[in-house]
Scaffold this active site. Structure first.
Site, mmCIF file in Angstrom:
data_model
loop_
_atom_site.group_PDB
_atom_site.id
_atom_site.type_symbol
_atom_site.label_atom_id
_atom_site.label_comp_id
_atom_site.label_asym_id
_atom_site.label_seq_id
_atom_site.Cartn_x
_atom_site.Cartn_y
_atom_site.Cartn_z
ATOM 1 N N LYS A 149 0.835 -1.211 0.000
ATOM 2 C CA LYS A 149 0.000 0.000 0.000
ATOM 3 C C LYS A 149 0.866 1.256 0.000
ATOM 4 O O LYS A 149 0.654 2.168 -0.792
ATOM 5 C CB LYS A 149 -0.873 -0.039 1.261
ATOM 6 N N LYS A 154 2.054 -4.146 11.031
ATOM 7 C CA LYS A 154 0.706 -4.187 11.608
ATOM 8 C C LYS A 154 0.786 -4.725 13.019
ATOM 9 O O LYS A 154 1.674 -5.526 13.320
ATOM 10 C CB LYS A 154 -0.207 -5.104 10.775
HETATM 11 P P1 NAD Z 1 -13.966 0.342 13.043
HETATM 12 O O1 NAD Z 1 -13.715 -0.527 14.237
HETATM 13 O O2 NAD Z 1 -14.060 1.808 13.221
HETATM 14 O O3 NAD Z 1 -15.310 -0.099 12.279
HETATM 15 C C1 NAD Z 1 -15.608 -1.374 11.848
HETATM 16 C C2 NAD Z 1 -17.119 -1.533 11.845
HETATM 17 O O4 NAD Z 1 -17.472 -2.777 11.245
HETATM 18 C C3 NAD Z 1 -17.713 -1.524 13.259
HETATM 19 O O5 NAD Z 1 -18.808 -0.620 13.311
HETATM 20 C C4 NAD Z 1 -18.146 -2.980 13.455
HETATM 21 O O6 NAD Z 1 -19.241 -3.113 14.331
HETATM 22 C C5 NAD Z 1 -18.496 -3.375 12.019
HETATM 23 N N1 NAD Z 1 -18.523 -4.829 11.795
HETATM 24 C C6 NAD Z 1 -17.809 -5.796 12.417
HETATM 25 N N2 NAD Z 1 -18.122 -6.999 11.930
HETATM 26 C C7 NAD Z 1 -19.078 -6.820 10.995
HETATM 27 C C8 NAD Z 1 -19.804 -7.686 10.159
HETATM 28 N N3 NAD Z 1 -19.612 -9.004 10.182
HETATM 29 N N4 NAD Z 1 -20.723 -7.148 9.313
HETATM 30 C C9 NAD Z 1 -20.914 -5.817 9.263
HETATM 31 N N5 NAD Z 1 -20.244 -4.944 10.052
HETATM 32 C C10 NAD Z 1 -19.341 -5.435 10.903
HETATM 33 O O7 NAD Z 1 -12.812 -0.075 12.013
HETATM 34 P P2 NAD Z 1 -12.236 0.771 10.795
HETATM 35 O O8 NAD Z 1 -11.046 1.502 11.288
HETATM 36 O O9 NAD Z 1 -13.340 1.481 10.101
HETATM 37 O O10 NAD Z 1 -11.691 -0.411 9.864
HETATM 38 C C11 NAD Z 1 -12.528 -1.124 8.960
HETATM 39 C C12 NAD Z 1 -11.673 -1.756 7.887
HETATM 40 O O11 NAD Z 1 -10.912 -0.730 7.229
HETATM 41 C C13 NAD Z 1 -10.636 -2.774 8.387
HETATM 42 O O12 NAD Z 1 -10.466 -3.775 7.404
HETATM 43 C C14 NAD Z 1 -9.371 -1.952 8.482
HETATM 44 O O13 NAD Z 1 -8.195 -2.733 8.398
HETATM 45 C C15 NAD Z 1 -9.540 -1.045 7.278
HETATM 46 N N6 NAD Z 1 -8.732 0.180 7.326
HETATM 47 C C16 NAD Z 1 -8.865 1.084 8.333
HETATM 48 C C17 NAD Z 1 -8.096 2.246 8.323
HETATM 49 C C18 NAD Z 1 -8.243 3.339 9.355
HETATM 50 O O14 NAD Z 1 -7.647 4.418 9.163
HETATM 51 N N7 NAD Z 1 -9.016 3.175 10.402
HETATM 52 C C19 NAD Z 1 -7.168 2.458 7.290
HETATM 53 C C20 NAD Z 1 -7.067 1.519 6.269
HETATM 54 C C21 NAD Z 1 -7.858 0.391 6.296
#
Ligand code: NAD
Length: 471
Positions: A95, A107
């Site tokens: 990435k 990570k």
């Molecule tokens: P987060 O914890 O803020 O949100 C995740 C959401 O998904 C929560 O509301 C949770 O309840 C929901 N969830 C969990 N299991 C679920 C399911 N089976 N069905 C539907 N919803 C479900 O996390 P985030 O930071 O938004 O991360 C989400 C994804 O994005 C992850 O794969 C993470 O690696 C990726 N990501 C995050 C960031 C960041 O800056 N936070 C950056 C790049 C990638």
């Protein structure tokens, strides 16, 4: 015996191999780029109120040291395991290369369900996790810089900073972690950065009329029907920016259920309803799905998985009706499912590109921390004064005067948030064009993921080749 499915890490390595087949690098060099450099697995105790002791399992994986520091989020989830963290660390290397950030990939993960712990316990876990990393030199502004991921946010990053600083007080210690609150040396725009980047990426991809024609879609965001899985940090912000640009959010899935309304759901009202009732279910005007995974199969133009990995599999791929899958989460599509979807002509905008907005703005935060000055602080007033002088000259020569509103719009100097968003937009657009270009000009490459991996491999390979070690 049933077919064995690839693990998440194996799946990332398979994506790597598929792209590496289009290069002529030495096998040794490719292996150096492919595998994780350091895997640190550790355990520590947490004492509960009743005196019982729970042993917490945690990880930090540094995938590639070709550039330092390494960078990558910290995940709090019951599902955390070594394979998952290795896969996510590897994705971080590729990435960062795809969007030209000077970092290796890493990570971290703590195997806990954050909802089951008090704030006080989460603070103790986070501080102990940080101290364990510090003990082994797995954190520091020039070695390894964590950030938020699933289950963590600015609050956890502030605890990490405070703990690290107590152990390593130095002028640059504030750059040991990113995604901090703005009042704790964070940068404006970081919280929404990943979702905003997802929006910029989708908008840019949808701007290519010839690509949209192949999908049977009109170019542009306006009127596109969107389904989002996971209304957390990334999913909520992506949905919000898309909605503001005219897309229609037709379904949302959360861990405890999913809802739909073909006429559209207002994402802020859904969030408000969730805050008030504890669930997105029974949202006024919407219907509940029987199962939360049904949302993935709902009729739409763009499906945005924004929760966790391995959501789109061989099992449900045949029923998915979206024309575009925009991977906001990391690893949401298995390699087997991807093959089936590509054969049906579905466009997949891959995770290693689409969710890079978070680490991009983390890079800006790290730069701000190392330079100890807010972006725009030195130049804003100067820009405003020189534009004002220019306008006055033009008004004198032409004899025409601008309204105060028009004048304000033209004269305004850039604030930190303007510069962060502009840098993010530039990054997402440039990287998409590079990936698309590689896809169009490389014989045998017809999908965006292989092209993105190919760009990443080439960029990391150059760093190693310049060292003169590999043939
Ligand atoms: P987060 O914890 O803020 O949100 C995740 C959401 O998904 C929560 O509301 C949770 O309840 C929901 N969830 C969990 N299991 C679920 C399911 N089976 N069905 C539907 N919803 C479900 O996390 P985030 O930071 O938004 O991360 C989400 C994804 O994005 C992850 O794969 C993470 O690696 C990726 N990501 C995050 C960031 C960041 O800056 N936070 C950056 C790049 C990638």
């Amino acid at each position: 015996m049933g077919k064995r499915h690839l693990s998440f890490y194996e799946s990332v390595l398979a994506f790597f191999d598929r792209a590496a087949a289009h290069t002529s690098y030495d096998r040794g060099l490719l292996d150096q780029i492919k595998y994780c450099n350091s895997v640190y697995q550790f355990k520590f105790p947490l004492k509960h109120e009743d005196g019982t002791i729970e042993i917490i399992q945690a990880f930090r994986v540094e995938h590639s040291h070709h550039k330092l520091p390494v960078k990558g989020g910290i995940r709090y989830s019951e599902m955390v395991n070594e394979d998952e963290i290795k896969a996510l660390a590897a994705l971080m290397t590729f990435k960062c290369a795809v969007v030209d950030l000077p970092f290796g990939g890493a990570k971290g993960g703590v195997k806990i369900e954050p909802r089951k712990y008090t704030v006080n316990q989460l603070e103790r876990i986070t501080r102990r996790y940080t101290a364990e990393l510090a003990k082994k030199n797995f954190i520091g502004p020039g070695v390894d810089v964590p950030a938020p991921d699933y289950g963590t946010g600015p609050r956890e990053m502030a605890w990490i900073l405070d703990t690290y600083q107590a152990l390593n007080p130095s002028i640059d210690s504030i750059a040991c972690v990113t995604g901090k609150p703005v009042t704790q040396y964070g940068v404006r725009g970081r919280t929404e950065a990943t979702g905003r980047g997802v929006f910029y990426g989708i908008r840019h991809a949808l701007g290519y009329a010839e690509d949209m024609k192949k999908l049977g879609l009109q170019p542009g965001i306006e009127g596109k029907r969107v389904v989002v899985q996971g209304l957390g940090n990334v999913g909520y912000h992506a949905a919000k920016f898309l909605q503001e640009a005219g897309a229609v959010l037709v379904a949302v899935a959360e861990y405890d259920g999913a809802i739909y309304n073909p006429d559209g759901l207002d994402v802020d009202e859904v969030q408000q309803h969730r805050r008030e009732t504890g669930t997105i279910l029974n949202f006024p005007g919407a219907k509940n799905f029987a199962k939360n995974t049904d949302a993935l199969e709902y009729e739409c133009d763009i499906l945005i998985p924004a929760a966790l990995e391995r959501q789109i599999t061989e099992e449900n791929a045949p029923r998915i009706r979206a024309r575009i899958i925009a991977e906001a989460a990391n690893g949401p599509t298995t390699i087997e499912a991807e093959q089936m979807l590509l054969e049906r002509g579905v466009m997949i905008i891959p995770d290693l590109y689409l969710n890079a907005g978070g680490v991009t703005v983390s890079y800006f935060e790290w730069l701000k921390n190392l330079s100890h000055v807010r972006f725009g602080r030195l130049s804003k007033r100067f820009e405003e004064a020189s534009r004002s002088a220019l306008l006055e000259s033009i008004e004198r020569i032409t004899g025409k005067r601008l309204s105060p509103e028009e004048r304000k719009l033209i004269v305004r100097g850039a604030d930190e948030i303007d510069l962060v968003n502009s840098g993010l937009e530039e990054t997402m657009i440039t990287a998409y064009d590079e990936i698309r270009e590689t896809m169009l000009r490389t014989p045998g490459v017809t999908d965006l993921r292989t092209a993105a991996f190919l760009n990443a491999i080439n960029k990391v390979a150059i760093a190693y080749l310049e060292l003169g070690i590999f043939p």
